[in-house]
Write a protein that holds these residues in place. Structure first.
Motif, mmCIF file in Angstrom:
data_model
loop_
_atom_site.group_PDB
_atom_site.id
_atom_site.type_symbol
_atom_site.label_atom_id
_atom_site.label_comp_id
_atom_site.label_asym_id
_atom_site.label_seq_id
_atom_site.Cartn_x
_atom_site.Cartn_y
_atom_site.Cartn_z
ATOM 1 N N PRO A 246 36.030 37.279 45.644
ATOM 2 C CA PRO A 246 36.952 36.964 46.744
ATOM 3 C C PRO A 246 38.327 36.542 46.225
ATOM 4 N N MET A 247 39.304 37.385 46.404
ATOM 5 C CA MET A 247 40.671 37.082 45.994
ATOM 6 C C MET A 247 41.317 36.172 47.039
ATOM 7 N N GLN A 248 42.268 35.348 46.597
ATOM 8 C CA GLN A 248 42.932 34.389 47.471
ATOM 9 C C GLN A 248 44.370 34.832 47.775
ATOM 10 N N PRO A 249 44.991 34.234 48.793
ATOM 11 C CA PRO A 249 46.364 34.639 49.150
ATOM 12 C C PRO A 249 47.353 34.541 47.995
ATOM 13 N N TYR A 250 47.130 33.563 47.088
ATOM 14 C CA TYR A 250 48.069 33.420 45.975
ATOM 15 C C TYR A 250 47.961 34.566 44.965
ATOM 16 N N HIS A 251 46.915 35.401 45.080
ATOM 17 C CA HIS A 251 46.800 36.570 44.210
ATOM 18 C C HIS A 251 47.696 37.718 44.670
ATOM 19 N N PHE A 252 48.170 37.677 45.903
ATOM 20 C CA PHE A 252 49.101 38.700 46.395
ATOM 21 C C PHE A 252 50.474 38.492 45.771
ATOM 22 N N SER A 253 51.110 39.573 45.360
ATOM 23 C CA SER A 253 52.515 39.489 44.949
ATOM 24 C C SER A 253 53.378 39.204 46.162
ATOM 25 N N ASP A 254 54.601 38.770 45.927
ATOM 26 C CA ASP A 254 55.513 38.485 47.042
ATOM 27 C C ASP A 254 55.730 39.720 47.898
ATOM 28 N N THR A 256 53.802 42.362 48.265
ATOM 29 C CA THR A 256 52.587 42.780 48.968
ATOM 30 C C THR A 256 52.344 41.939 50.211
ATOM 31 N N ILE A 257 52.426 40.619 50.071
ATOM 32 C CA ILE A 257 52.148 39.779 51.239
ATOM 33 C C ILE A 257 53.248 39.943 52.292
ATOM 34 N N ARG A 258 54.464 40.198 51.835
ATOM 35 C CA ARG A 258 55.541 40.434 52.795
ATOM 36 C C ARG A 258 55.289 41.741 53.562
ATOM 37 N N PHE A 259 54.831 42.776 52.862
ATOM 38 C CA PHE A 259 54.531 44.039 53.545
ATOM 39 C C PHE A 259 53.379 43.867 54.524
#
Length: 368
Positions: A246-254, A256-259
């Motif tokens: 289970p990956m966490q939100p902090y594993h997303f690049s800026d 990626t999470i913005r998209f």
């Protein structure tokens, strides 16, 4: 659901000395150099949001005080005026600064069709938009103009996903009950997606597929609520292809999470009547910008979209009539919608982005 904005007038607001009866369509892409006035155009919608949420006074003080909002300061501009036309209804206000750099709303009015303006407030610190939302027609007893004004303006939403830091709201847990409407900073994106997964399965799948195109290693969100005291909360946990970890939100690049936030805002099944996004291309790969353009165009088929951008690559995917060029002339912002007929010969050999780069389409840095 309220009405999209058809036409607006702005006088004396920041770099906008005068913008009169400016028409907006379903798709509006603002381009221009740094400091041209694009962000100030977006700012008027943020201010309206503060007014409808009865947070106007705090908003002004938190953004530098009244003097900072006036074109060339209070010695040049004595007041700010604005009018907004949507469907059969219209709303206007006049703001005058006090000695303590606060605004007094000296005139606030509503209008139906071509009838005379009706005053709904004078001398107030806060707007009367929300206080007047239950107004009833004296003739029919049906909802009055005040109802439709509140309904419209409360459905004009500015999305701002620039803060993608480790402590950004979009990366944190949020209560599952906060799922009705995507917040302007996507603070509740996890519960919002969880609700879509349950009730709007096709929309949820569209969002997932869009994210997969841009981020091929992404598989799906996990979105598993946990108990935290007396409430259930959920965050944007996820899994990648080929792994059950289970990956966490902090594993997303800026980027990626913005998209993810952009895709969710633009694909949501019941969008605001007007979506405003400032520089959505920030931190995105060029290919992601192509997908973003497709999402913006698709969203404009069901709601009004206003985008401010610095990306020539993004505007390559739109028609000239979608583009509004913002310039500065003698210190004042100007706004002009492109016409295809004026660019026909150029467009045989160049894209819109090329013409912007070459300054054929004005909208670059200007020496005054």
């Amino acid at each position: 659901m309220g009405q999209a904005l058809d036409k607006l007038t702005i006088k004396g607001f920041k770099s906008i000395e005068l913008l009169e009866n400016f028409e907006l369509s379903n798709l509006n892409i603002l381009i221009g150099g740094n400091g041209a006035g694009k962000s100030n155009f977006v700012e008027i919608f943020r201010m309206l949001s503060a007014m409808v949420n009865e947070n106007f006074a705090n908003y002004i003080m938190n953004h530098g005080g009244a003097d900072d909002f006036m074109f060339n300061g209070p010695k040049v501009t004595k007041y700010i005026e604005a009018e907004f036309l949507f469907g059969r209804n219209a709303y206007r206000f006049k703001l005058e600064p006090s000695a303590t750099e606060k605004f007094i709303i000296t005139d606030e009015g509503e209008r139906y069709l071509d009838n005379s303006w009706k005053t709904i407030g004078t001398g107030n610190r806060e707007s009367q938009i929300t206080a007047n939302k239950d107004e009833r027609s004296r003739v029919s007893g049906y909802p009055g103009v005040g109802h439709y004004i509140h309904d419209a303006i409360s459905n004009w939403v500015v999305y701002h996903f620039h803060d993608t830091s480790a402590t950004a709201s979009m990366r944190r847990y949020e209560i599952t009950a906060d799922n009705r409407r995507l917040r302007s900073d996507a603070a509740n994106i996890a519960p919002f997606l969880l609700e879509l997964k349950h009730d709007e399965v096709n929309t949820y799948k569209e969002i997932i597929e869009s994210v997969k195109i841009v981020t091929p290693f992404f598989d799906d969100f996990i979105l598993k609520p946990i108990h935290q005291g007396k409430k259930d909360v959920v965050n944007l946990s996820w899994k990648q292809k080929g792994s059950d970890y289970p990956m966490q939100p902090y594993h997303f690049s800026d980027g990626t999470i913005r998209f993810i936030c952009l895709a969710t805002a633009l694909l949501q099944p019941y969008p605001p009547t007007t979506i405003v996004i400032d520089e959505p291309e920030l931190g995105l790969h060029p290919y992601a910008i192509e997908i973003l353009a497709e999402l913006i165009e698709a969203a404009s088929n069901k709601t009004q979209v206003i985008v401010s951008t610095q990306s020539p690559h993004l505007i390559d995917h739109f028609n000239p009539e979608n583009i509004i060029v913002v310039n500065r002339e003698k210190g004042s912002s100007t706004f002009k919608r492109l016409k295809k007929t004026e660019l026909t010969e150029w467009l045989k050999d160049y894209s819109l982005g090329d013409l912007w780069r070459k300054n054929i389409i004005m909208g670059g840095p200007v020496n005054e």
